[in-house]
Design a protein around this motif. Structure first.
Motif, PDB file in Angstrom:
ATOM      1  N   SER A 136       0.852  -1.198   0.000  1.00 65.28           N
ATOM      2  CA  SER A 136       0.000   0.000   0.000  1.00 65.28           C
ATOM      3  C   SER A 136       0.880   1.237   0.000  1.00 65.28           C
ATOM      4  CB  SER A 136      -0.929   0.007   1.211  1.00 65.28           C
ATOM      5  OG  SER A 136      -0.187   0.028   2.414  1.00 65.28           O
ATOM      6  N   GLU A 137       0.285   2.363  -0.318  1.00 64.94           N
ATOM      7  CA  GLU A 137       1.061   3.600  -0.351  1.00 64.94           C
ATOM      8  C   GLU A 137       1.593   3.938   1.042  1.00 64.94           C
ATOM      9  OE1 GLU A 137      -0.890   7.404  -0.800  1.00 64.94           O
ATOM     10  OE2 GLU A 137      -2.833   6.551  -0.234  1.00 64.94           O
ATOM     11  N   PHE A 138       2.751   4.557   1.068  1.00 64.80           N
ATOM     12  CA  PHE A 138       3.340   5.027   2.321  1.00 64.80           C
ATOM     13  C   PHE A 138       2.791   6.408   2.646  1.00 64.80           C
ATOM     14  CE2 PHE A 138       6.565   7.762   4.259  1.00 64.80           C
ATOM     15  CZ  PHE A 138       6.712   7.116   5.477  1.00 64.80           C
ATOM     16  N   ARG A 139       2.412   6.610   3.906  1.00 64.53           N
ATOM     17  CA  ARG A 139       1.965   7.917   4.385  1.00 64.53           C
ATOM     18  C   ARG A 139       3.000   8.475   5.358  1.00 64.53           C
ATOM     19  NH1 ARG A 139      -3.603   8.989   4.001  1.00 64.53           N
ATOM     20  NH2 ARG A 139      -4.321   8.174   1.986  1.00 64.53           N
ATOM     21  N   ALA A 140       3.610   9.588   4.998  1.00 63.92           N
ATOM     22  CA  ALA A 140       4.608  10.209   5.863  1.00 63.92           C
ATOM     23  C   ALA A 140       3.932  10.829   7.074  1.00 63.92           C
ATOM     24  CB  ALA A 140       5.392  11.271   5.092  1.00 63.92           C
ATOM     25  N   GLY A 141       4.619  10.809   8.200  1.00 61.36           N
ATOM     26  CA  GLY A 141       4.092  11.407   9.419  1.00 61.36           C
ATOM     27  C   GLY A 141       4.679  10.745  10.642  1.00 61.36           C
ATOM     28  N   VAL A 245      -1.229   7.882  12.358  1.00 59.47           N
ATOM     29  CA  VAL A 245      -0.079   8.675  11.943  1.00 59.47           C
ATOM     30  C   VAL A 245      -0.541  10.118  11.805  1.00 59.47           C
ATOM     31  CG1 VAL A 245       1.610   9.075  10.100  1.00 59.47           C
ATOM     32  CG2 VAL A 245       1.001   6.738  10.746  1.00 59.47           C
ATOM     33  N   VAL A 246       0.216  11.052  12.401  1.00 54.05           N
ATOM     34  CA  VAL A 246      -0.167  12.468  12.360  1.00 54.05           C
ATOM     35  C   VAL A 246       0.964  13.301  11.787  1.00 54.05           C
ATOM     36  CG1 VAL A 246      -1.650  12.200  14.387  1.00 54.05           C
ATOM     37  CG2 VAL A 246       0.694  13.028  14.678  1.00 54.05           C
ATOM     38  N   ASP A 247       0.620  14.510  11.361  1.00 55.51           N
ATOM     39  CA  ASP A 247       1.632  15.502  11.007  1.00 55.51           C
ATOM     40  C   ASP A 247       2.311  15.932  12.303  1.00 55.51           C
ATOM     41  OD1 ASP A 247       2.539  18.432  10.805  1.00 55.51           O
ATOM     42  OD2 ASP A 247       2.203  17.928   8.702  1.00 55.51           O
ATOM     43  N   PRO A 248       3.637  15.829  12.410  1.00 54.71           N
ATOM     44  CA  PRO A 248       4.290  16.118  13.690  1.00 54.71           C
ATOM     45  C   PRO A 248       4.182  17.574  14.122  1.00 54.71           C
ATOM     46  CG  PRO A 248       5.917  15.775  11.959  1.00 54.71           C
ATOM     47  CD  PRO A 248       4.601  15.403  11.374  1.00 54.71           C
ATOM     48  N   ALA A 249       3.945  18.488  13.194  1.00 59.71           N
ATOM     49  CA  ALA A 249       3.853  19.903  13.553  1.00 59.71           C
ATOM     50  C   ALA A 249       2.446  20.300  13.947  1.00 59.71           C
ATOM     51  CB  ALA A 249       4.340  20.764  12.384  1.00 59.71           C
ATOM     52  N   THR A 250       1.448  19.809  13.203  1.00 60.72           N
ATOM     53  CA  THR A 250       0.066  20.251  13.425  1.00 60.72           C
ATOM     54  C   THR A 250      -0.794  19.234  14.168  1.00 60.72           C
ATOM     55  OG1 THR A 250      -0.701  19.313  11.323  1.00 60.72           O
ATOM     56  CG2 THR A 250       0.196  21.565  11.278  1.00 60.72           C
ATOM     57  N   LEU A 251      -0.334  17.987  14.256  1.00 63.13           N
ATOM     58  CA  LEU A 251      -1.084  16.856  14.828  1.00 63.13           C
ATOM     59  C   LEU A 251      -2.333  16.515  14.006  1.00 63.13           C
ATOM     60  CD1 LEU A 251      -0.841  17.420  18.692  1.00 63.13           C
ATOM     61  CD2 LEU A 251       0.799  16.358  17.113  1.00 63.13           C
ATOM     62  N   VAL A 252      -2.397  16.997  12.777  1.00 62.21           N
ATOM     63  CA  VAL A 252      -3.490  16.614  11.880  1.00 62.21           C
ATOM     64  C   VAL A 252      -3.265  15.169  11.439  1.00 62.21           C
ATOM     65  CG1 VAL A 252      -4.549  17.032   9.623  1.00 62.21           C
ATOM     66  CG2 VAL A 252      -3.900  18.957  11.081  1.00 62.21           C
ATOM     67  N   PRO A 253      -4.274  14.300  11.547  1.00 65.92           N
ATOM     68  CA  PRO A 253      -4.071  12.898  11.172  1.00 65.92           C
ATOM     69  C   PRO A 253      -3.783  12.734   9.687  1.00 65.92           C
ATOM     70  CG  PRO A 253      -6.385  13.331  11.617  1.00 65.92           C
ATOM     71  CD  PRO A 253      -5.642  14.556  12.029  1.00 65.92           C
ATOM     72  N   GLN A 254      -2.833  11.842   9.387  1.00 62.44           N
ATOM     73  CA  GLN A 254      -2.450  11.554   8.004  1.00 62.44           C
ATOM     74  C   GLN A 254      -2.919  10.177   7.547  1.00 62.44           C
ATOM     75  OE1 GLN A 254      -0.674  14.148   6.243  1.00 62.44           O
ATOM     76  NE2 GLN A 254      -1.498  15.072   8.117  1.00 62.44           N
TER      77      GLN A 254
END
Length: 380
Positions: A136-141, A245-254
């Protein structure tokens, strides 16, 4: 997370020459070369070539370090980073580590939900890599592991936000119309509670480690208190903070990861599973030592507050639904206890290879005991 420091790469046993394109994850999230479980990269290259997909078999395998179950690898398919997932080595419990199920779940959810990674390939032929596998695609975070998932002590506001985030994600997932998104392929809508209890009771009976008395009592009480048919949703079936998995700066889920148990069933079971990993100060100490989340950080919601937030978000009535919820919390703790016994079985079979699994033997009785507390209304 994109740029890597040379010191981090050296710590993980990696060199810049190993990698080719710059890694999209912190190198400390990957196993060292010595600890990596290798797979037949030439066989994978041949398989993907047959699908018109390009895979460079010359690069060293990069295995993610987390988890006790499926083996996960960072690979490149063409110009894209991707994740290869396959079951662990050895005997697999019936119905467990189901890559085909995960492929179906992602195929249904990815087109309608941004948090579901896009599936890229599924192979059910064990002759290729020794077991069925999924790409599956990789999601960075940032994967939210441990008591300090942000890497440092979090503020009370961050702890509360990460708590509420889990409720928001569950509310989104459970809100999908099963027929509208074609999710009927994920399982049967009826009989979920009884079917799930039978499945985990069978796994308990099949464990090599003798089950503690709390386990048999909990399973008997669950069988005596089966709820009627309630609301049915698409459920993750193994929902916990470290699958986010979240964005480390905003904590928005990825992304939400690990869909190999996804099915149709009671949405309360997802909430209940989350609660089993959400440690409280008076939980058995051996269990608290394993449930390493930020649940006890200042500002984090309690189990009771998580339940109340979910009920409000989904329009459920706490009083009316209390008995059903208690049942599923008890069932989720039974599941957790069985999983711990199975992990401890691996240690007993191979103490050197599975030394880190030894702690699960002492933790399992506490999980079953908390399940009994949940049925008695003592937990929430």
């Amino acid at each position: 997370m994109a740029r890597q420091l040379p010191s981090m790469m050296r710590k993980a046993g990696l060199s810049e020459m190993d990698q080719g394109p710059e890694l999209p994850v912190a190198a400390v999230l990957l196993r060292s070369p010595a600890a990596t479980v290798a797979f037949d990269r030439q066989a994978l290259a041949r398989y993907l070539a047959g699908r018109g997909q390009d895979f460079d078999a010359s690069a060293r395998p990069l295995q993610f370090s987390g988890g006790y179950g499926n083996l996960n690898y960072l690979i490149r398919v063409g110009e894209e980073w991707a994740v290869l997932r396959r079951p662990p080595l050895g005997e697999i419990p019936k119905g467990g580590n189901d890559m085909g199920r995960e492929f179906r779940a992602l195929s249904v959810l990815a087109p309608v939900w941004p948090l579901a990674p896009r599936p890229m390939a599924f192979c059910d032929d064990p002759a290729v890599l020794g077991a069925p596998f999924l790409i599956s695609e990789f999601r960075a975070g940032l994967p939210l592991h441990g008591q300090q998932p942000l890497g440092t002590a979090m503020t009370p506001a961050q702890a509360r936000d990460l708590s509420a985030l889990q409720v928001d994600i569950l509310t989104q997932l459970h809100g999908f119309d099963i027929a509208a998104i074609g999710a009927g392929v994920l399982g049967r809508a009826e009989g979920f509670a009884a079917r799930t209890l039978r499945g985990w009771t069978a796994r308990l009976d099949g464990a090599r480690t003798a089950s503690p008395p709390e386990a048999e009592l909990l399973c008997r009480k669950l069988a005596e208190s089966l709820p009627g048919e309630g609301r049915v949703s698409v459920i993750h079936n193994d929902f916990k903070l470290d699958n986010i998995v979240v964005d480390p700066a905003t904590l928005v889920p990825q992304a939400v990861l690990d869909w190999d148990m996804a099915t149709l069933g009671s949405p309360f079971f997802d909430l209940a599973t989350l609660l089993t990993y959400w440690a409280a100060p008076d939980d058995p100490p051996q269990l608290r030592a394993i449930n390493l989340t930020h649940s006890e950080a200042p500002g984090a919601l309690t189990r009771r507050e998580l339940v109340e937030a979910y009920m409000r978000a989904c329009g459920r009535d706490r009083g009316r639904d209390e008995a059903e919820l208690r049942f599923f919390i008890g069932l989720a703790f039974a599941k957790l206890g069985v999983i711990y016994l199975q992990l401890y079985d691996r240690f007993q079979a191979d103490p050197a290879g599975y030394a880190r699994n030894e702690k699960f033997g002492a933790a399992a009785p506490g999980a079953f005991a908390l399940g009994l507390d949940a049925l008695d209304g003592k937990l929430i």
